[in-house]
Motif scaffolding. Structure first.
Motif, short mmCIF file in Angstrom:
data_model
loop_
_atom_site.label_atom_id
_atom_site.label_comp_id
_atom_site.label_asym_id
_atom_site.label_seq_id
_atom_site.Cartn_x
_atom_site.Cartn_y
_atom_site.Cartn_z
N THR A 30 11.92 31.19 33.46
CA THR A 30 12.60 31.68 32.26
C THR A 30 11.52 32.04 31.25
N LEU A 31 11.56 33.28 30.78
CA LEU A 31 10.53 33.81 29.88
C LEU A 31 11.05 33.70 28.45
N ARG A 32 10.52 32.70 27.72
CA ARG A 32 10.98 32.42 26.36
C ARG A 32 9.89 32.79 25.35
N HIS A 85 10.85 35.65 22.73
CA HIS A 85 11.56 36.57 21.84
C HIS A 85 12.50 35.80 20.91
N THR A 86 12.69 36.32 19.72
CA THR A 86 13.62 35.71 18.77
C THR A 86 14.87 36.56 18.59
N GLY A 87 15.03 37.57 19.47
CA GLY A 87 16.22 38.42 19.46
C GLY A 87 16.57 38.81 20.87
N ALA A 88 17.63 39.59 21.01
CA ALA A 88 18.09 40.03 22.32
C ALA A 88 17.02 40.85 23.04
N VAL A 89 16.92 40.67 24.35
CA VAL A 89 16.03 41.48 25.18
C VAL A 89 16.81 42.70 25.63
N LEU A 90 16.41 43.88 25.13
CA LEU A 90 17.15 45.11 25.36
C LEU A 90 16.65 45.92 26.55
N GLY A 144 18.21 36.16 24.32
CA GLY A 144 16.83 36.11 23.86
C GLY A 144 15.81 35.79 24.92
N THR A 145 16.25 35.66 26.16
CA THR A 145 15.32 35.33 27.24
C THR A 145 15.32 36.42 28.31
N ALA A 146 14.26 36.42 29.09
CA ALA A 146 14.25 37.14 30.37
C ALA A 146 14.13 36.08 31.44
N LYS A 147 14.70 36.34 32.61
CA LYS A 147 14.62 35.39 33.71
C LYS A 147 14.11 36.10 34.96
N VAL A 148 13.35 35.36 35.73
CA VAL A 148 12.84 35.83 37.02
C VAL A 148 13.57 35.06 38.10
N TRP A 149 14.21 35.79 39.01
CA TRP A 149 15.06 35.20 40.04
C TRP A 149 14.48 35.43 41.43
N LEU A 151 5.10 35.41 37.77
CA LEU A 151 4.93 34.31 38.73
C LEU A 151 4.79 32.97 38.02
N SER A 152 3.98 32.94 36.96
CA SER A 152 3.75 31.67 36.24
C SER A 152 4.67 31.49 35.05
N GLY A 153 5.25 32.59 34.55
CA GLY A 153 6.08 32.52 33.35
C GLY A 153 5.27 32.57 32.06
#
Length: 248
Positions: free
Chosen positions: A60-62, A64-69, A45-50, A95-97
């Motif tokens: 960590t981009l929070r 969504h309440t479901g899978a990020v497709l 349910g998250t996306a991440k910036v590395w 950059l800021s999330g």
């Protein structure tokens, strides 16, 4: 192995890379993004910036309440657009999330995204493609005609190509939304599409890669077919009659 990125709690389904020269040249950003930034989407349910250079999670981009497709990046504005099983698209400052806006009109999972000229195109399990203004989240156009989920998108020279769980690919006029052509021949969901020159490539769950001639699509009626020419999240097994044009 030169680098390993750990942090997601479940499988990753999509990723995109932003090169360091596409990011702002401020001291704090330059240090964090020396090797560029990698954005990943996961079924957690998250996306991440590395940070590519260090392997550290930058944001960590929070939300969504479901899978990020699926996700796409707009590198000039360092914005990520993510699509999810929660039927929304979300825009983020990588950059800021910060979550910038939410796109809500789909009635099913958002499976694929395409970003062109400040327009976001989204394909969904609700059998539609929608076109949104990237800067506001306003939906300006809906493309219909699919009989199953929309599983793949590609914009090329004013035409929006789609692949679907109904085993067909389609070509729409991107500006008017008018359906220009249907490509029948696969026997299972089309997973990915690509366009190069005058050829559309479609790859399917049926194990076949097919080539199609796409000349004459822009604003013109479909020409007669030439005699010789180039031509488990989402599975839907359906039949399609007719065969594509065969390679010369």
């Amino acid at each position: 192995m030169s680098q390993e990125f750990r942090g997601h709690r479940n499988c990753m389904l999509t990723l995109a890379y932003s090169a360091p020269w596409d990011l702002p040249s401020t001291p704090c950003v330059e240090e964090a993004a020396a090797g560029g930034l990698l954005v990943t989407g996961s079924t957690d349910g998250t996306a991440k910036v590395w940070q590519v250079a260090s392997g550290c999670c930058h944001q960590t981009l929070r939300g969504h309440t479901g899978a990020v497709l699926c996700l796409v990046l707009d590198t000039p504005s360092h914005t990520a657009f993510t699509g999810s099983t929660d039927a929304t698209i979300r825009a983020w400052d990588i950059l800021s999330g910060e979550q910038l806006r939410v796109f809500r009109e789909h009635q099913g999972s958002v499976i694929c995204l395409e970003l062109v000229n400040r327009l976001v195109y989204s394909g969904s399990a609700d059998r539609t493609v929608k076109c949104w203004l990237a800067d506001t989240g306003e939906c300006v156009r809906t493309f219909t005609a699919h009989r199953r989920n929309v599983s793949a998108l590609k914009y090329h020279a004013g035409t929006l190509f789609t692949g679907s769980g109904d085993a067909c690919a389609r070509a729409f006029d991107a500006q008017s939304g008018e359906l220009r052509r249907v490509f029948r021949g696969h026997t299972f969901i089309i997973n990915c599409i690509q366009v190069h020159g005058q050829v559309l490539y479609t790859a399917s769950h049926d194990g076949a890669l097919r080539l199609w001639d796409v000349r004459g699509l822009r604003g013109a009626p479909r020409p007669p077919p030439p005699t010789r020419s180039l031509s488990r999240l989402f599975s839907n097994k359906v039949g399609c009659a007719a065969a594509p044009l065969q390679p010369a």
